[in-house]
Design a protein around this motif. Sequence first.
Motif, mmCIF file in Angstrom:
data_model
loop_
_atom_site.group_PDB
_atom_site.id
_atom_site.type_symbol
_atom_site.label_atom_id
_atom_site.label_comp_id
_atom_site.label_asym_id
_atom_site.label_seq_id
_atom_site.Cartn_x
_atom_site.Cartn_y
_atom_site.Cartn_z
ATOM 1 N N LEU A 1 5.188 -0.653 8.858
ATOM 2 C CA LEU A 1 3.837 -1.542 9.403
ATOM 3 C C LEU A 1 4.274 -3.080 9.441
ATOM 4 C CD1 LEU A 1 1.079 0.432 7.797
ATOM 5 C CD2 LEU A 1 1.581 0.549 10.153
ATOM 6 N N PHE A 2 4.720 -3.495 8.311
ATOM 7 C CA PHE A 2 5.342 -4.872 8.206
ATOM 8 C C PHE A 2 6.324 -5.288 9.396
ATOM 9 C CE2 PHE A 2 3.431 -5.449 3.981
ATOM 10 C CZ PHE A 2 2.886 -6.513 4.045
ATOM 11 N N GLN A 3 7.188 -4.235 9.593
ATOM 12 C CA GLN A 3 8.146 -4.691 10.663
ATOM 13 C C GLN A 3 7.704 -4.788 12.098
ATOM 14 O OE1 GLN A 3 11.435 -2.051 10.795
ATOM 15 N NE2 GLN A 3 11.918 -2.524 12.885
ATOM 16 N N LEU A 4 6.354 -3.956 12.219
ATOM 17 C CA LEU A 4 5.606 -3.908 13.617
ATOM 18 C C LEU A 4 4.815 -5.275 13.420
ATOM 19 C CD1 LEU A 4 4.773 -0.405 13.839
ATOM 20 C CD2 LEU A 4 6.228 -1.597 15.481
ATOM 21 N N GLY A 5 4.550 -6.064 12.293
ATOM 22 C CA GLY A 5 3.577 -7.176 12.446
ATOM 23 C C GLY A 5 2.119 -6.756 11.949
ATOM 24 N N HIS A 6 1.987 -5.536 11.401
ATOM 25 C CA HIS A 6 0.809 -5.468 10.778
ATOM 26 C C HIS A 6 0.478 -5.434 9.372
ATOM 27 C CE1 HIS A 6 0.370 -3.757 14.877
ATOM 28 N NE2 HIS A 6 1.026 -2.638 14.669
ATOM 29 N N GLU A 7 -0.149 -6.743 9.171
ATOM 30 C CA GLU A 7 0.063 -7.136 7.744
ATOM 31 C C GLU A 7 -1.044 -6.282 6.786
ATOM 32 O OE1 GLU A 7 -0.597 -11.191 5.998
ATOM 33 O OE2 GLU A 7 -0.199 -11.858 8.056
ATOM 34 N N HIS A 8 -0.866 -5.965 5.791
ATOM 35 C CA HIS A 8 -1.632 -5.194 4.798
ATOM 36 C C HIS A 8 -1.399 -5.243 3.426
ATOM 37 C CE1 HIS A 8 1.835 -2.641 5.543
ATOM 38 N NE2 HIS A 8 1.687 -2.641 4.376
ATOM 39 N N GLU A 9 -2.692 -4.681 2.806
ATOM 40 C CA GLU A 9 -2.618 -4.639 1.331
ATOM 41 C C GLU A 9 -2.323 -3.330 1.184
ATOM 42 O OE1 GLU A 9 -2.657 -6.955 -1.272
ATOM 43 O OE2 GLU A 9 -2.820 -8.933 0.097
ATOM 44 N N VAL A 10 -1.690 -2.679 0.132
ATOM 45 C CA VAL A 10 -1.793 -1.339 -0.326
ATOM 46 C C VAL A 10 -2.507 -1.251 -1.362
ATOM 47 C CG1 VAL A 10 -0.461 0.761 -0.859
ATOM 48 C CG2 VAL A 10 0.652 -0.827 0.545
ATOM 49 N N GLU A 11 -3.802 -0.426 -1.289
ATOM 50 C CA GLU A 11 -4.713 -0.220 -2.492
ATOM 51 C C GLU A 11 -4.702 1.316 -2.746
ATOM 52 O OE1 GLU A 11 -8.225 -1.787 -0.509
ATOM 53 O OE2 GLU A 11 -7.415 -3.824 -0.491
ATOM 54 N N GLY A 12 -3.752 1.714 -3.620
ATOM 55 C CA GLY A 12 -3.812 3.089 -3.851
ATOM 56 C C GLY A 12 -2.959 3.727 -2.804
#
Lengths: 544, 241
Positions: free
Chosen positions: A25-36
Motif C-alpha cells: 500500500l505504501f509502494q502504491l502511495g496509499h498512506e496509512h496507520e496500522v491499528e491492530g
Amino acid sequence: MKIAYSHLVSHIQENPTLEMVSDRLFQLGHEHEVEGNIFNMEFTPNRGDCLSVNGLLRDLSVFYTINCDQKVYTEKLDNLQIDFENLSQDICPHISFLKLEIDNIPHTYKGYLNDYFTDLNLNKNNFFTDISNYISYETGQPTHCYDANKVNGKLIFQELNTNQEFETLLDKKINLTDKNSVFLLNNEVINLAGVVGGKRTSCSSETKTVLVECAFFKPEKIIGKSVKYDIQSEASHKFERSVDPECHETVIRRFINLVDEYSNIKKMSFVSYKYEDIKAYKIPVDVNKINQIIGINISEDEYLSYLLKLGFTVDNSLITVPSYRSDIETQNDLAEEVARAIGYNNILKKELSIPKGKISNNYDIENKLRYFLLDQGFYEVVNSPFVNISSDMSITVDNPLDSNREYLRTNVISSLMDNLIYNERRQKDSIKLFEISDVYTLKDNQIDRIRRLSIIASGRAGHNYEDFSKKINIKYLTKLFKNGLPGENFDFRILERDSAKTKIKNEIIGCEVDISNFSTEVLNYKEISKSPDTFIQYCPISEL
Amino acid sequence: MSSNKDILPPELIKDKGSLHPINHMKDSIMSLLVSFGFEVVDGPEIETEEFNFDMLNIKKTHPARQMHDTFYVEKKLNLLRTHTSPVQIRGMLEKKPPLAFISGGKVYRKDDDATHLPMFHQVEGIFVDENVSFAQLKDLIYKIIYSLFGESVELRFRPSYFPFTEPSAEVDILSKEGKWLEILGCGLVNPIVLENCNIDSNKYSGLAFGLGIERIAMLKHGITDIREFYKSNLDFLSQFK
C-alpha cells in the motif's frame, strides 16, 4: 477511511501477511496507520476510486491475484415507475433508483456483513441503511435509502437558491443558504445531494419498503458543502473525490443480493436515467514516452502488463481508461501508474547536471546588511504581517484567522516595537533587533510592494566593559553605522513608548529604510560574523 | 610575584547577533541549490488566483482554493500566495528552456497549531529541459537530502499527488527513533503547467520540488513547537549564533 486487513486478504489468492500488504500500500502511495488488524487509510484527493475494499483490491491487483467474486443479483429487473424529474442534469448526469419490498426485517447478521460491523467496531442502524453502508464500504458507491412509504409525490433533483431549515437523518438541523443541490418532495428539501439525507424520509427499524437512490454527482458541483454545513459524511467524502459513473447497475444488483441473503423480497423494480454519455479516456500506447518520463527502459509488453492488471484495456494501440479512474488523462498519468507498480524506490537514479545560473546582486546587498547588523550585535527577527491597525493604505484580509488581525502591516517597525517590549518584559537590558521584509500597501487601488529594512534598539549598548555603562541613543547608533557603512543614510529617530505601558525609561531608537535606497557600496563591507557551519541543538527556554 | 608584563587588559568581547534560524536555514538551502546551478528568482507574496492556482493546474474545485484554506485579500481580487510555485510560473513565462529556478520565501495558509502556522517559509525549485526524467529528479533529491542530513541518512520516495506535478512523490527520511519523517514534495512538472507557460511539452519536460523550511529547521535544531520561531524571544534567538 478504515479498511480491515481480513476483508482485503480474503480476496487475495497469495494470502500475504498484514505487513506485506502494508508495504505494498505504501509502494502504491496509499498512506496509512496500522491499528491492530485495521488499515486507517489516508488517500490522496485524486484517488476517490480507492475509497472501498474493491477499490484497494483493484490497485493491489498489480501485485496479487485478486478474486473479486462478490455475488450480484442476475435476474431481469422490472421497470420502476417513479415520478421523478431532474432539473439539474449537468450536476447529476446519471441517477438510478431501486424500489424494493421485503416481508421480514432481519435483526442479526452473519458472515461478511457481521464482520464489517464487528471488525470495524461500527454501530448498526436499520437494515436498509446497514446494507447501504456496507455496499459503500465494499464498492465505493454511496447509496441513499428513503423509506418508500414516506416518499409520496413528485421527487425533483435541482440546484437552487434555498433559505430553509433542513433536518438531517443525523438529527442535526441546518439552515440551507445560497445555492445547494437538493432533492425536493412537494417543494420540501428531503436530501442534501451528495452530503446527507433528511430525517423526514429516512428509513427506520420498521421500514419494509425502500427506495434506493444511486447517483453520480459532478464533484465540482457539490464540493465544499460538507465543510459549509459541518457535516462530515462518508458519502460526501466519496462524492467530492468522484465515484464511478458507470457502476450503478452492478451496485444495485449487489444491494439486491445482500437483501436477498437476509430476507424474502416481495417486489422490486429498477430504473436508471443517464442524461450524458460519459466518454472513456483513450490514450495512445507509447512505451518510449513512458520510459523517457520515468528514466527507465522497459518493453511494451511489460508496460502494458501493468496497465492490464490495473483494469485498463488496450485495443488498436489505444489504452482505454476504466470509468472509475477519473484521475488518468495523460501519458504522465500512465507513467505514474507504471512507476508505482515498479516502486519509486526501485527506480535507479540518473546523474543530473544543471548549467550554472545567474546570481542576483540584490540578495548580496541584503545579505551584506544582515551580516553588518549581526556584527553590531543585532538579532534578526521574522514577524507575521497580520495586524489590527489600519491606515488608508492598508490591505484588508477577507477571511482573517483572527478577526482582530484583519489587515496587512504597512510598516515593519511597529512589529519590532512589539518585539522590543516583549523582551524588555523578560528583563533583557540590551535589545537590538532588525527585520527585512516586503511590505504591501494599496496605492491608487494598485498593490504596491516595497522591501524594507527596519531596525530597533534600546537599553545598554552592550555587555563588555566598554559598552556596559553606555545607553543606546541616536548619536551612538549613528556613529556605529557611519563607521561600518559610511555611504548609507539610516536616519535614526526616537520612537515613542507611550503605548507600551512599561516603567522602563530607556530611549527606543529605530529606523525603517527601503532596501532600494542602499547603494552597491554596501558590498564593500567586510563582515566579521560567519554563518554557523553546524546546526545548533536548541534548548527549550524553560531549561535554560 | 607576577611582573607588570603579566597584567593584561580584559578581553573586549563585542556582542554578536544572529540570523533568524528560519532565514539561516532558507539561505543554506538556497546556497546549496545555487551551487547545483539553480538561479534565484523572486516574486510577490500577494498573488492572483491565476498564478497561484489556475496556471498550476489547481482546479476551481480543489479544497485548497476554499476560504477555509487560503487567505483572500481585497474582496477576493487577490490572495496571499499559498506556495512559492507562482514565482516559477512567472519565471517560465519570462524565459525559455533550458531553465533552472529556485525561489524561497513566506507563504500563507489558514492553519494555526503547534506544527502549523498561518505564515511559514518554503524553498521551491524547477528545472525544465529536454528529456528530464523521474530518475534524474531522484538524483537531485538524493543530493539535497545528503547535503542537509549527511550521506548516512536513509530516505524513501512515496507516490503522492500534487496537481502541478505528475508523477508526484513525497520524500521521507528515517529518524534516529526509527520513524519516517516527511521532508519534501517533488515530481515531474505536469505537461499542462508547461503548456500554460507556453512551453512545448512534447519537446520539454521538467522536474520540481519544494521544501518546508520550518519543518527542516525543527528537525535540525530539535524544536517541537513551531511558534517558538516567531515569538522574537532573545533567549531563543541567541541560541543560533
